[in-house]
Design a protein around this motif. Structure first.
Motif, PDB file in Angstrom:
ATOM      1  N   GLY A  49      -3.566  -3.735  -6.717  1.00  0.00           N
ATOM      2  CA  GLY A  49      -3.724  -2.990  -7.968  1.00  0.00           C
ATOM      3  C   GLY A  49      -5.096  -3.196  -8.581  1.00  0.00           C
ATOM      4  N   GLY A 101      -0.502   4.453  -9.021  1.00  0.00           N
ATOM      5  CA  GLY A 101      -0.484   3.482  -7.926  1.00  0.00           C
ATOM      6  C   GLY A 101      -0.701   2.058  -8.405  1.00  0.00           C
ATOM      7  N   CYS A 102      -1.690   1.874  -9.279  1.00  0.00           N
ATOM      8  CA  CYS A 102      -1.986   0.526  -9.789  1.00  0.00           C
ATOM      9  C   CYS A 102      -0.853   0.005 -10.676  1.00  0.00           C
ATOM     10  N   HIS A 149       2.115   1.848  -3.442  1.00  0.00           N
ATOM     11  CA  HIS A 149       1.012   2.359  -4.264  1.00  0.00           C
ATOM     12  C   HIS A 149       0.889   3.875  -4.105  1.00  0.00           C
ATOM     13  N   ASN A 176       1.754  -1.245  -8.445  1.00  0.00           N
ATOM     14  CA  ASN A 176       1.395  -2.542  -7.878  1.00  0.00           C
ATOM     15  C   ASN A 176       1.643  -3.685  -8.851  1.00  0.00           C
ATOM     16  N   CYS A 223       0.833  -1.215   0.000  1.00  0.00           N
ATOM     17  CA  CYS A 223       0.000   0.000   0.000  1.00  0.00           C
ATOM     18  C   CYS A 223       0.863   1.259   0.000  1.00  0.00           C
ATOM     19  N   SER A 269       0.269  -7.694  -3.995  1.00  0.00           N
ATOM     20  CA  SER A 269       0.478  -6.481  -4.792  1.00  0.00           C
ATOM     21  C   SER A 269      -0.462  -6.457  -5.997  1.00  0.00           C
TER      22      SER A 269
END
Length: 197
Positions: free
Chosen positions: A123, A96-97, A49, A100, A46, A119
């Motif tokens: 995402g 962020g995604c 991310h 991930n 997190c 992870s």
């Protein structure tokens, strides 16, 4: 007299850093119940991310107004992002995604399949078009560019409902029994999907 357990606030240049009491409480509960070290992995994933969002914001010249650590996670408020081009907004919202998924690949090849799965799930989960998730912001950018203004909210609502149904079905099929975490997460997705705002 009114007693509030709200938050501690620090300032870092023009950005307010806030830590809500709920964040500390949820984190303490999470680590207390964590018996196999999953908590540290989830926390690191997190953090990566959110760090990716911040890095892309700063690279695009966007200064976050506030970063709040609260019970449901970390919220980055950067209203300035919405004044930027669609491309910059999409880069910020998807960072962020993307982080991930790249992290999941790296962790897989490093021989850490559980961390890679966490992870990847993080995402995918953040791509749901509900609540304050990245998926909602990305979908709104796409819908606003391709639909009439008066139809945007309706399309967003039904996409949220559909994603809640798909998430619930996938959880039922892929889950090996019902856990409290799964029930709370499913309830959250449904509530966020049914909100009209």
């Amino acid at each position: 007299m009114r007693i509030q357990f709200t938050m501690i606030e620090f300032r870092l240049s023009r950005t307010a850093l806030r830590v809500d009491f709920s964040f500390v409480a949820v984190l303490a509960l999470f680590f207390w119940l964590d018996t196999d070290g999953f908590g540290l992995t989830a926390l690191a994933v997190c953090a990566a991310h959110e760090a990716a969002h911040l890095a892309v914001m700063l690279a695009c010249g966007v200064t976050p107004e506030c970063v709040t650590f609260y019970g449901a996670g970390i919220r980055i408020a950067a209203p300035e992002t919405e004044l930027r081009s669609t491309g910059v907004q999409a880069a910020v919202y998807s960072a962020g995604c993307v982080m991930n998924f790249l992290l999941a690949i790296a962790l897989h090849f490093a021989g850490l399949p559980v961390a890679a799965a966490v992870s990847c799930f993080t995402g995918c989960f953040n791509l749901l078009p509900v609540g304050e998730f990245d998926g909602r912001r990305l979908l709104r950018l796409f819908v606003a560019a391709h639909a009439r203004v008066e139809n945007v909210d309706g399309i967003m609502f039904w996409c949220g409902v559909l994603s809640a149904v798909i998430f619930g079905a996938a959880a039922a099929v892929l889950g090996r029994g019902v856990s409290p975490t799964l029930l709370i997460t499913a309830a959250y997705i449904v509530v966020m999907a049914l909100r009209r705002v």
